[in-house]
Every structure is written in C-alpha cells, then in structure tokens.
Write a protein that holds these residues in place. Sequence first.
Motif, PDB file in Angstrom:
ATOM      1  N   ILE A   1       0.849  -1.197   0.000  1.00 18.69           N
ATOM      2  CA  ILE A   1       0.000   0.000   0.000  1.00 18.69           C
ATOM      3  C   ILE A   1       0.884   1.245   0.000  1.00 18.69           C
ATOM      4  O   ILE A   1       1.702   1.436   0.920  1.00 18.69           O
ATOM      5  CB  ILE A   1      -0.937  -0.013   1.215  1.00 18.69           C
ATOM      6  N   PRO A   2       0.774   2.101  -1.009  1.00 20.96           N
ATOM      7  CA  PRO A   2       1.700   3.228  -1.142  1.00 20.96           C
ATOM      8  C   PRO A   2       1.601   4.273  -0.043  1.00 20.96           C
ATOM      9  O   PRO A   2       2.530   5.053   0.139  1.00 20.96           O
ATOM     10  CB  PRO A   2       1.326   3.825  -2.506  1.00 20.96           C
ATOM     11  N   SER A   3       0.510   4.301   0.696  1.00 18.83           N
ATOM     12  CA  SER A   3       0.323   5.327   1.728  1.00 18.83           C
ATOM     13  C   SER A   3       0.763   4.860   3.113  1.00 18.83           C
ATOM     14  O   SER A   3       0.531   5.556   4.103  1.00 18.83           O
ATOM     15  CB  SER A   3      -1.146   5.758   1.775  1.00 18.83           C
ATOM     16  N   VAL A   4       1.405   3.701   3.194  1.00 19.58           N
ATOM     17  CA  VAL A   4       1.828   3.142   4.473  1.00 19.58           C
ATOM     18  C   VAL A   4       3.317   2.816   4.421  1.00 19.58           C
ATOM     19  O   VAL A   4       3.810   2.242   3.444  1.00 19.58           O
ATOM     20  CB  VAL A   4       1.036   1.860   4.815  1.00 19.58           C
TER      21      VAL A   4
ATOM     22  N   TYR B   1      11.053   9.180   3.053  1.00 17.87           N
ATOM     23  CA  TYR B   1      10.325   9.706   4.199  1.00 17.87           C
ATOM     24  C   TYR B   1       8.982  10.322   3.814  1.00 17.87           C
ATOM     25  O   TYR B   1       8.164  10.609   4.691  1.00 17.87           O
ATOM     26  CB  TYR B   1      11.162  10.756   4.932  1.00 17.87           C
ATOM     27  N   GLN B   2       8.770  10.526   2.512  1.00 16.68           N
ATOM     28  CA  GLN B   2       7.488  11.074   2.093  1.00 16.68           C
ATOM     29  C   GLN B   2       6.865  10.274   0.959  1.00 16.68           C
ATOM     30  O   GLN B   2       5.652  10.244   0.801  1.00 16.68           O
ATOM     31  CB  GLN B   2       7.665  12.535   1.663  1.00 16.68           C
ATOM     32  N   GLU B   3       7.705   9.598   0.197  1.00 17.18           N
ATOM     33  CA  GLU B   3       7.239   8.705  -0.863  1.00 17.18           C
ATOM     34  C   GLU B   3       7.794   7.325  -0.536  1.00 17.18           C
ATOM     35  O   GLU B   3       8.856   6.938  -1.021  1.00 17.18           O
ATOM     36  CB  GLU B   3       7.732   9.194  -2.237  1.00 17.18           C
ATOM     37  N   PHE B   4       7.075   6.599   0.291  1.00 11.52           N
ATOM     38  CA  PHE B   4       7.571   5.358   0.862  1.00 11.52           C
ATOM     39  C   PHE B   4       8.027   4.380  -0.222  1.00 11.52           C
ATOM     40  O   PHE B   4       7.309   4.112  -1.180  1.00 11.52           O
ATOM     41  CB  PHE B   4       6.500   4.709   1.733  1.00 11.52           C
ATOM     42  N   GLY B   5       9.242   3.868  -0.045  1.00  7.81           N
ATOM     43  CA  GLY B   5       9.795   2.923  -1.011  1.00  7.81           C
ATOM     44  C   GLY B   5      10.723   3.553  -2.012  1.00  7.81           C
ATOM     45  O   GLY B   5      11.455   2.845  -2.721  1.00  7.81           O
TER      46      GLY B   5
ATOM     47  N   HIS C   1       2.713   7.794   9.553  1.00  9.45           N
ATOM     48  CA  HIS C   1       2.236   6.761   8.632  1.00  9.45           C
ATOM     49  C   HIS C   1       3.050   5.480   8.732  1.00  9.45           C
ATOM     50  O   HIS C   1       2.990   4.627   7.844  1.00  9.45           O
ATOM     51  CB  HIS C   1       2.267   7.286   7.191  1.00  9.45           C
ATOM     52  N   PHE C   2       3.827   5.356   9.802  1.00  8.82           N
ATOM     53  CA  PHE C   2       4.665   4.178  10.007  1.00  8.82           C
ATOM     54  C   PHE C   2       3.846   3.109  10.717  1.00  8.82           C
ATOM     55  O   PHE C   2       3.363   3.316  11.833  1.00  8.82           O
ATOM     56  CB  PHE C   2       5.896   4.558  10.831  1.00  8.82           C
TER      57      PHE C   2
END
Length: 419
Positions: free
Chosen positions: A29-32, A186-190, A243-244
Amino acid sequence: MLPLVAGVLVLVGCAVVFELVSYRALELIPSVATEEFPEIDRELLGKFSSFDPELGWCPQPNREKQKDTGDHLPGEEVRSVVTYSTDEYASRVCPAAERDPDAELTVSTYGDSYCFCREVDNDETFQHYLAQELDTHVANYGGGNYGLDQALMRLKRQYPDDPTDHVFMVVTASSIARILSVWKHYQEFGNVLAVKPRYVLEDGELERIDSPVDEKVDLLDLESKADVLREYDFHYDHWFEPHFATRPYTAAFLEKNEHVRYAAYTAGKELERRFGRSLPGIDFDLAQTQSALRLERPRVRYHERLFETHEFLFDALVEEFVDYAAEREFEPTFVMVQQLRYATYESEHGPIYGDLLERLADRYDALTTIDMATHLVPDDGDVESLYVERGEGGHYSPETNAEIAQVLAAVVEERAVAE
C-alpha cells in the motif's frame, strides 16, 4: 482442558497468520510505511544509472531507454512502450529541430517529470511541439521527481554550457514537499534511492545543504546517516512517523477500507499476471489506479498545508530563479502544471497553492507566470482526460502536451512583439 488448549493454539495461530498477511498487504500500500531503512541490494543499486553526487540523480547524456507503461495484460503484445532519448547535453532529444548555434531564438526548459514528459515518446513532448511552433530547438532538462530546488540547481550547472534566450521552469505543486526533502522515502515510501540536496533559509538567505551521499555505494548503508537524514528532512517527523505501521499490523491494515480494496485489486492484478489473461467483471488495473488516487488524498491535503506553512522557502527559490535570469540575461517563465492527484482534488477544492501565481506575478516584473490549470479545461470537465490513460502516474497525454506548447509559444511570441 485439552480442547481449551487446542482452541487457544488455533486462535494464536490464526492471529499470527493474520499478522503476517496484514504486514505483507501493508507493504504493497503506497500510503503506508513499514520500514524506515529497507534493505537495498546491489542489483537494484546497479540499475540506478542516473546517480549524481551533486544533484542526487540526473538524466545521463547519450542514452536511449524504452519503458513499458504497463498498458497491456501479461502475454499480450506490448502496445504502450515509450522511448526516452537524451543528447550529448543530457537533454531529452527534440526531434522537431536540431540544435543550431546560430539560431536567432533559443529556448530551454527545466523542471520535474512533467517537464521531462514521462509516459510519452520523444516526438510527443511539449518541447517537440513547441519547437514546431517556434521553428527552433527546445532543450528539455526535466528530471523525474525533481523539486524546484533540484531544477534550479540543474539550471545553474547546465546553463553556462547551454545558454538560451528563454528559460521555462516547469514544476508541479508537489515541489512544496520536494524542497523540504532530503530522502524521498520519508514522504514517498519505497523511493529509497532518492537522496538529494536541499536549500534552507538562514537569516533570510538561501543556504544549500549538500546531499549526504557522495558515492552511489553509500546508499547501501543509509542507516549510518540517519541523524542527518532525520534532521534535514522535514517529512520524517511530519509524514513518515505518523504513517509508520506498527504492531498489531492487522489493526493497521483494517483501519481503512481503502487498504483492503487496494490490496484486493493488487491481488487481482497478480492473478491476471500469473494466468496470463484478464479476469472477467473488473478492470483491476483501473480499479487499483483509482484506489491509489483515493489513498493519495491525505498527501494532497498535507501538501496544501505545506503551502500555508512553508511558502516562504518556495518564494525564495523563485526569487533565486529570477535573480539568476537577471545575472545571465535570459527571460524567465515559471509554469505550474498539475499531477493527476492534484487535478482531481483541485477540481473540487481549488488550487492547493492558493494565489501563489498571482503573488509571484505582482512581485517580479521580469517574471512571467503561467498556471496551466487555467488553460487546460476540458469541455466536459473530465480532468482525467488530460492524462495518459494508464501507466506509472498520470502524466500528460500527447494531445495535452500540444496544448501546453501553444500556451508557451504565445509567451515567447508576445515578448518578441513587446521588444
């Protein structure tokens, strides 16, 4: 007693399974965020051909890449492969007009992936169409995931070797977040390879903070640079930590219905890939894209708040662009374009950057400002029609790029008349 013990063991086993499944789902999930320092293997690092110790990353000269945009099912003929080519200056090639050192009119563009024109071919960029309109070569120095800060840094590095009469700075509203970033993860996970320099304001003056990574191999041990990354990346405290995901992962996964939907659509796409055929009844690719856009809404609102709290840094970078234009004697134009996630949100709530463009125009007489959203208004109100139908992230379609070229050409032509 034994049935009770067995029942407890079954419940514990189910809980463990649910935790594992939930964690794996959250990873998709891109938001997590599920890890602060994901492992980066050497194979992935080897593919990072655009590493640049000064800018973080940058297109390389004399390269040609073909990118599958994903607009096909497994086993089908690939229908949407785009070609990205760069010249000896590391500018994306401009098929409409070759470089001419004796040209009476010269134009260059700097900015992010919307300037680079991802997801379309070399002859479908707005620079190609602009070159046709103006009958001159148009350089394209856009960089994927660049903020206004990196675009400005690249301008200062590149311009002495490729001076032009007109410079268009073309960025999206996400620049407000990118200029506060040092490590994109830190803002765009991955997005773990993207470590960059940034500017901070000290006593009202811009001060450059160099990238903490001098060599590409240093990316393998980013945890050793944790203190610097956390100190200078605004998003560590304000976006990453909130969001962690932490245990229990099952609760984190089930916290939002959209998490479950996104995971289900992703699983459907995986089934189609494995079986090499589409499953009837639902377009999983489209459904996943729409779910991702819904998951992006909190990020858009976060960026909207950043314009309220950190617009002063954005303004200072624009001022640096204007000052550099005066120093080098070129005509500067600042262009705000829209990512799809902003377009759908702003169609309901208005621009997240407020009256930024008007204020910049009032403040700097030498600067031309363009809010492209006011020029790209579909008759039926369907803003999604401005973008490629599928692919990596909803960049502008060839038809939209042609419209953008007409807007930019009018700026150049109006200046010529004014002179």
